[in-house]
Design an enzyme around this catalytic site. Structure first.
Site, PDB file in Angstrom:
ATOM      1  N   VAL A  12     -17.680 -13.613   7.554  1.00 23.40           N
ATOM      2  CA  VAL A  12     -16.253 -13.914   7.692  1.00 23.40           C
ATOM      3  C   VAL A  12     -15.678 -14.399   6.362  1.00 23.40           C
ATOM      4  CG1 VAL A  12     -14.533 -15.329   8.878  1.00 23.40           C
ATOM      5  CG2 VAL A  12     -16.446 -14.375  10.165  1.00 23.40           C
ATOM      6  N   ARG A  97     -11.508 -26.941  18.031  1.00 30.24           N
ATOM      7  CA  ARG A  97     -10.553 -26.194  18.863  1.00 30.24           C
ATOM      8  C   ARG A  97     -10.022 -26.980  20.058  1.00 30.24           C
ATOM      9  NH1 ARG A  97     -14.121 -20.702  18.906  1.00 30.24           N
ATOM     10  NH2 ARG A  97     -13.670 -20.021  16.768  1.00 30.24           N
ATOM     11  N   CYS A 126     -12.295 -15.435  18.536  1.00 29.69           N
ATOM     12  CA  CYS A 126     -11.776 -14.084  18.260  1.00 29.69           C
ATOM     13  C   CYS A 126     -11.245 -13.384  19.511  1.00 29.69           C
ATOM     14  CB  CYS A 126     -12.862 -13.236  17.596  1.00 29.69           C
ATOM     15  SG  CYS A 126     -14.471 -13.328  18.385  1.00 29.69           S
ATOM     16  N   HIS A 235     -13.627  -5.968  18.842  1.00 34.45           N
ATOM     17  CA  HIS A 235     -13.778  -6.370  20.240  1.00 34.45           C
ATOM     18  C   HIS A 235     -12.751  -5.648  21.110  1.00 34.45           C
ATOM     19  CE1 HIS A 235     -16.556  -9.200  18.799  1.00 34.45           C
ATOM     20  NE2 HIS A 235     -15.900 -10.342  18.974  1.00 34.45           N
TER      21      HIS A 235
END
Length: 331
Positions: A12, A97, A126, A235
């Site tokens: 990433v 988060r 994601c 995805h």
């Protein structure tokens, strides 16, 4: 403008550097930060070489913002140190988060909640990101009651070792180091992250809890089944949405086609629908197979695809930095 990328040598982190360059973020100097074993290595950005440094040196160099993609433990340890030095952190891990004191941000959905006081900003999972980008305009118009989502997730979501496992298995190398409990090539694993006591995986509960937080609405019921498949492009998600108010299909399609960051690909007669092979390397979220659920009223079926390393991680983080810059929230 100096930008620190923590975890710059990972999958990433590499993508973040690529996205910063492609989107012409006004970077004067990249400060690549990585673990001790990578300190001193070179990272390329726009044709220039930058030397990997440790976090202490990075903080002393006073970057305008630090984008983290180095895992939850690293983020928990280091993000507060950057924040204490007045450097905003945009973090890709799951560490912050669900912290009630931290914002969980998808720019198209809730960037307007950010202020100069937000020094640690969480980047969502994601799978959640691509779903809420599509959900937001629909929720505003029809009010979402319940979401049922099944995901089909790329091995890139697990990291380079998972990609290596897939291609090694494909070439017949069964001795490769396994990151999954089973073979992934020519297989499907209904298992992402660890299993919890309620029978769901951590990934599934992330989608449930993060969606409510990003959308700012705890009344939205979400249930998820997350699945790993042998692809690398992105995805995919089959999403079933039940609304409070009825909708017109043509209006739904029009609404989504006008939504920032969304591209509608919905012409099944000509075999046009979103696929990870086409989403690969793109920043947008693609949606198609738009149709009514004929088993119950006020319910919609959608197929949503995005590149998980781009919009699902790197691009979303860079877009947060772009928002902070545009609002004068970066020093």
């Amino acid at each position: 403008m100096k930008i620190a990328v923590v975890g710059a040598t990972g999958l990433v982190g590499t993508e973040i550097l690529k996205v910063l360059a492609e989107r012409n973020f006004p970077v004067t100097e990249i400060i690549p930060v990585a673990s001790e074993k990578s300190i001193g290595k070179q990272v390329e950005f726009k044709g220039k070489q930058f030397t990997v440094v440790g976090y202490e040196d990075a903080i002393k160099m006073k970057p305008a913002v630090a984008i983290f993609s180095a895992g939850g433990c690293t983020s928990l340890a280091l993000a507060p140190k950057f924040a204490e030095a007045g450097i905003p952190v945009i973090d890709n891990s799951s560490a912050w988060r669900m912290d009630p004191t931290k914002k969980l941000v998808v720019p198209e959905v809730n960037a307007d909640t950010l202020t100069v006081e937000d020094k640690i900003i969480a980047n969502p999972n994601c799978s959640t990101i691509q779903m809420v980008v599509v959900m937001k305009p629909l929720h505003d118009k029809y009010k979402i009651k319940r979401v049922v989502v099944s995901t089909y997730q790329s091995v890139t979501g697990t990291g380079k070792a998972a990609v290596d496992q897939l291609f090694a298995e494909r070439s017949g190398d069964e001795e490769v180091k396994k990151v999954y409990p089973h073979k992934i090539d020519l297989n499907v694993l209904p298992h992402i992250d660890v299993f919890l006591d309620n029978g769901y995986t951590k990934e599934e509960m992330k989608m449930t809890n993060e969606t409510k937080k990003i959308m700012g609405d705890d009344s939205i019921a979400v249930t998820a089944t997350t699945v790993r498949i042998p692809t690398i492009g992105g995805h995919s998600e089959a999403v079933n949405i039940e609304f409070e108010n009825d909708f017109d299909l043509a209006e739904v399609t029009q609404l989504l086609s006008e939504t920032e960051g969304v591209i509608v690909q919905d012409d099944p007669k000509n075999f046009i629908y979103p696929m990870p092979i086409n989403a690969h390397g793109k920043d947008e979220v693609f949606v198609g197979r738009i149709r009514r659920d004929e088993s119950q009223p006020k319910t919609l079926n959608l197929w949503i695809v995005a590149d998980n390393l781009r919009k699902g991680a790197a691009t979303n983080a860079v877009q947060i930095a772009e928002y902070l810059l545009s609002k004068g929230l970066l020093a």
